[in-house]
Scaffold this motif. Structure first.
Motif, short mmCIF file in Angstrom:
data_model
loop_
_atom_site.label_atom_id
_atom_site.label_comp_id
_atom_site.label_asym_id
_atom_site.label_seq_id
_atom_site.Cartn_x
_atom_site.Cartn_y
_atom_site.Cartn_z
N GLY A 349 8.04 -82.94 1.09
CA GLY A 349 8.56 -82.40 2.04
C GLY A 349 7.70 -81.42 3.32
O GLY A 349 7.23 -81.54 4.75
N PRO A 350 6.59 -80.91 2.87
CA PRO A 350 5.84 -80.14 4.01
C PRO A 350 5.02 -81.05 4.97
O PRO A 350 4.39 -80.73 6.22
CB PRO A 350 4.24 -79.09 3.40
CG PRO A 350 5.52 -78.39 1.83
CD PRO A 350 5.70 -80.17 1.44
N ALA A 351 4.33 -82.02 4.51
CA ALA A 351 3.20 -83.10 5.19
C ALA A 351 4.14 -83.97 5.90
O ALA A 351 4.01 -84.54 7.23
CB ALA A 351 2.92 -84.20 4.07
N VAL A 352 5.79 -84.04 5.84
CA VAL A 352 6.14 -84.78 6.79
C VAL A 352 7.06 -83.54 8.13
O VAL A 352 7.44 -84.49 8.72
CB VAL A 352 7.75 -85.12 5.75
CG1 VAL A 352 9.05 -86.10 6.32
CG2 VAL A 352 7.63 -86.59 4.96
N GLY A 353 6.96 -82.87 7.76
CA GLY A 353 7.10 -81.38 8.47
C GLY A 353 6.35 -81.70 9.97
O GLY A 353 6.88 -81.59 10.61
N GLU A 354 5.32 -81.35 9.14
CA GLU A 354 3.63 -81.54 9.51
C GLU A 354 3.86 -82.33 10.65
O GLU A 354 3.69 -81.84 11.92
CB GLU A 354 2.74 -81.27 9.18
CG GLU A 354 1.61 -80.32 9.62
CD GLU A 354 0.14 -80.78 8.65
OE1 GLU A 354 -0.53 -79.46 9.06
OE2 GLU A 354 0.07 -81.35 7.74
N TYR A 355 3.86 -83.41 9.85
CA TYR A 355 4.00 -85.33 11.16
C TYR A 355 4.85 -85.40 12.05
O TYR A 355 4.98 -85.18 13.20
CB TYR A 355 3.62 -86.25 9.70
CG TYR A 355 3.78 -87.70 10.85
CD1 TYR A 355 3.18 -87.69 11.80
CD2 TYR A 355 4.69 -88.47 10.35
CE1 TYR A 355 2.65 -89.62 11.65
CE2 TYR A 355 4.98 -89.57 10.88
CZ TYR A 355 4.25 -89.71 11.60
OH TYR A 355 3.67 -90.94 11.93
N LEU A 356 5.94 -85.04 11.71
CA LEU A 356 6.69 -85.45 11.97
C LEU A 356 7.01 -84.24 13.72
O LEU A 356 7.28 -84.24 15.34
CB LEU A 356 8.43 -84.69 12.18
CG LEU A 356 9.78 -85.56 12.88
CD1 LEU A 356 9.35 -86.72 13.48
CD2 LEU A 356 11.14 -84.83 12.04
N THR A 357 6.56 -83.14 13.58
CA THR A 357 6.34 -81.68 14.34
C THR A 357 5.04 -82.68 15.06
O THR A 357 5.41 -81.97 16.75
CB THR A 357 6.85 -80.80 14.09
OG1 THR A 357 7.25 -79.96 13.21
CG2 THR A 357 5.79 -79.93 14.44
N GLY A 358 4.23 -82.85 15.00
CA GLY A 358 3.38 -83.37 15.75
C GLY A 358 3.89 -84.48 16.59
O GLY A 358 3.31 -84.40 17.76
N LEU A 360 6.75 -84.81 17.38
CA LEU A 360 7.84 -83.98 18.64
C LEU A 360 7.34 -83.58 19.39
O LEU A 360 7.59 -83.85 21.04
CB LEU A 360 8.95 -83.33 17.99
CG LEU A 360 9.89 -84.37 17.53
CD1 LEU A 360 10.96 -83.40 16.37
CD2 LEU A 360 10.54 -84.71 18.18
N CYS A 361 6.60 -82.72 18.85
CA CYS A 361 5.25 -81.87 20.12
C CYS A 361 4.04 -82.17 20.44
O CYS A 361 3.45 -82.25 21.62
CB CYS A 361 4.68 -81.09 19.56
SG CYS A 361 6.09 -80.04 18.80
N GLY A 362 3.26 -84.08 20.18
CA GLY A 362 2.99 -84.68 21.39
C GLY A 362 0.97 -84.68 20.51
O GLY A 362 0.57 -85.29 21.10
N GLY A 363 1.69 -84.27 19.03
CA GLY A 363 0.03 -83.62 18.20
C GLY A 363 -0.17 -84.41 17.07
O GLY A 363 -1.33 -84.47 17.21
N ALA A 364 0.27 -85.82 17.56
CA ALA A 364 0.23 -86.54 16.05
C ALA A 364 0.31 -88.12 16.52
O ALA A 364 1.07 -88.31 17.92
CB ALA A 364 1.47 -86.49 14.83
N LYS A 365 -0.66 -89.02 15.88
CA LYS A 365 -0.02 -90.10 16.04
C LYS A 365 0.22 -91.47 14.87
O LYS A 365 0.45 -90.64 13.88
CB LYS A 365 -1.45 -91.48 16.24
CG LYS A 365 -2.07 -90.45 17.81
CD LYS A 365 -3.81 -91.02 18.00
CE LYS A 365 -4.29 -90.67 18.92
NZ LYS A 365 -5.66 -91.36 19.28
N PRO A 366 1.36 -92.07 15.94
CA PRO A 366 2.35 -92.50 14.38
C PRO A 366 0.88 -93.36 13.01
O PRO A 366 0.32 -93.99 14.01
CB PRO A 366 2.82 -94.02 15.01
CG PRO A 366 3.05 -93.55 16.75
CD PRO A 366 1.86 -92.59 16.98
#
Length: 366
Positions: A349-358, A360-366
């Motif tokens: 859960g924590p890592a999924v939340g962090e990843y999806l937030t990234g 949505l907010c433009g800070g993560a790559k697929p």
């Protein structure tokens, strides 16, 4: 409520939705969190007393890394809110037989990820855990820093902290979503209209109900049974001090030691029949209890005559291959989906939340 517009509306206050809302709030977003029954309710896949958190995942290194990140975040949150007991460091024992490919493939991944682990042969297993029946070709991976999460209370702790960070929690049942383009708002069965710039559906086995055309054929909620057997008075062999959390995927079973007097927990990982998460009668079956008794007598002989002190029915929410579904809706540019926990999602859960937030907010790559 109708006049308030949020940056993000998250539907589902299970483990994925709770951590998505938490991370979004932590990043400064105005977040609405919606659940029809409340956080970690009894019908949710995130409900129940305990869940396993482990690092070994065969060759799937991505899940090892997600679990590592998640355990750090779980422990940090529990420390911050004064609830360290919500993680029980029992250690996790993956029992296997020689030639079990997934277990053997885990070893190199664990080494590469610097996960603390030990390889135990049959002799060492019998020495450490005489309460477990070990075949001659048996062996195990032991992760001393892994263990169990007190699931229902853990999710509720995440939601409570998210609320302290400004998340608005409401109890509403959301109507199915259809259309293309941009989703202006979500509507509930009570007549409310919930406005947000972006929306995340993280409602587990209800994903197929909210997106019937898209996910009805792709999300498969299955009925799963859990049994708790009573420990004889004074017998400490099956408590968390002497018995780790364990998995026996050769026979498709896993379980946790007696925690807080709840009993020795075991469950079968084989997917059960399809279930309606709203309307299903959650009465354990005679056949399911009999199968649990047969397994526990074979693997843990001292519990052969132990009484069944509790049993429950929950559900998995499976994808076709057991991987998570985290994606943007193909027809909406402001609607995202996070689900497909498939029986192993809780820990992440924590890592999924962090990843999806990234994302949505433009800070993560697929």
């Amino acid at each position: 409520m109708a006049a308030t517009r949020y940056d993000v509306a998250v539907i589902g206050a299970g483990v994925f939705g709770a951590w998505i809302a938490w991370h979004l709030a932590h990043s400064g977003q105005r977040v609405l969190l919606v659940d029809q029954y409340g956080p970690a309710h009894t019908r949710a896949s995130s409900g129940g007393e305990t869940r396993v958190i482990r690092m070994a995942y065969g060759s799937d290194a991505i899940y090892t890394r997600l679990a590592q990140s998640s355990l750090r975040q779980w422990q940090a949150l529990f420390a911050a809110v004064g609830r360290p007991e919500l993680f029980q460091r029992t250690g996790v024992l993956w029992m296997a037989r020689r030639g079990h490919a997934a277990a053997e493939q885990s070893l190199s991944v664990l080494a590469d990820a610097a996960v603390d682990h030990q390889v135990l042969d049959a002799a060492e297993l019998r020495k450490r855990y005489p309460q477990i029946a070990v075949p001659d070709d048996g062996w195990a991976i032991f992760e001393p820093t892994s263990g169990g999460l007190l699931a229902r209370r853990a999710v509720q702790a995440v939601v409570a902290d998210a609320i302290r960070k400004g998340v608005m929690l409401v109890q509403e049942q959301i109507l199915p979503v259809s259309g293309i383009g941009r989703l202006a708002a979500l509507r509930s069965t009570s007549g409310r209209t919930l406005h947000a710039d972006r929306h995340v559906l993280a409602c587990g086995p209800w994903l197929g109900k909210l997106l019937p055309d898209l996910l009805g054929p792709r999300i498969f909620p299955t009925r799963q049974e859990v049994c708790y057997f009573g420990i004889q008075a004074g017998d400490t062999r099956f408590g968390s001090a002497q018995m780790p959390t364990w998995m026996d995927f050769d026979r498709e079973w896993y379980g946790l030691p007696d925690i807080e007097g709840r009993g020795f927990k075991l469950a079968c990982d084989v997917h059960g029949p399809l279930i309606d998460p709203d309307m299903a009668e959650r009465t354990p079956s005679v056949a399911g209890i009999a199968a649990a008794r047969e397994f526990v007598a074979r693997r843990f002989p001292a519990l052969a005559g132990a009484p069944l002190i509790a049993a429950e029915v929950c559900q998995y929410e499976n994808t076709s291959n057991g991987d998570f579904l985290i994606d943007q809706h193909p027809d909406y540019d402001n609607l995202w989906i996070a689900g497909g926990g498939s029986g192993h999602g809780f820990k992440h859960g924590p890592a999924v939340g962090e990843y999806l937030t990234g994302l949505l907010c433009g800070g993560a790559k697929p």
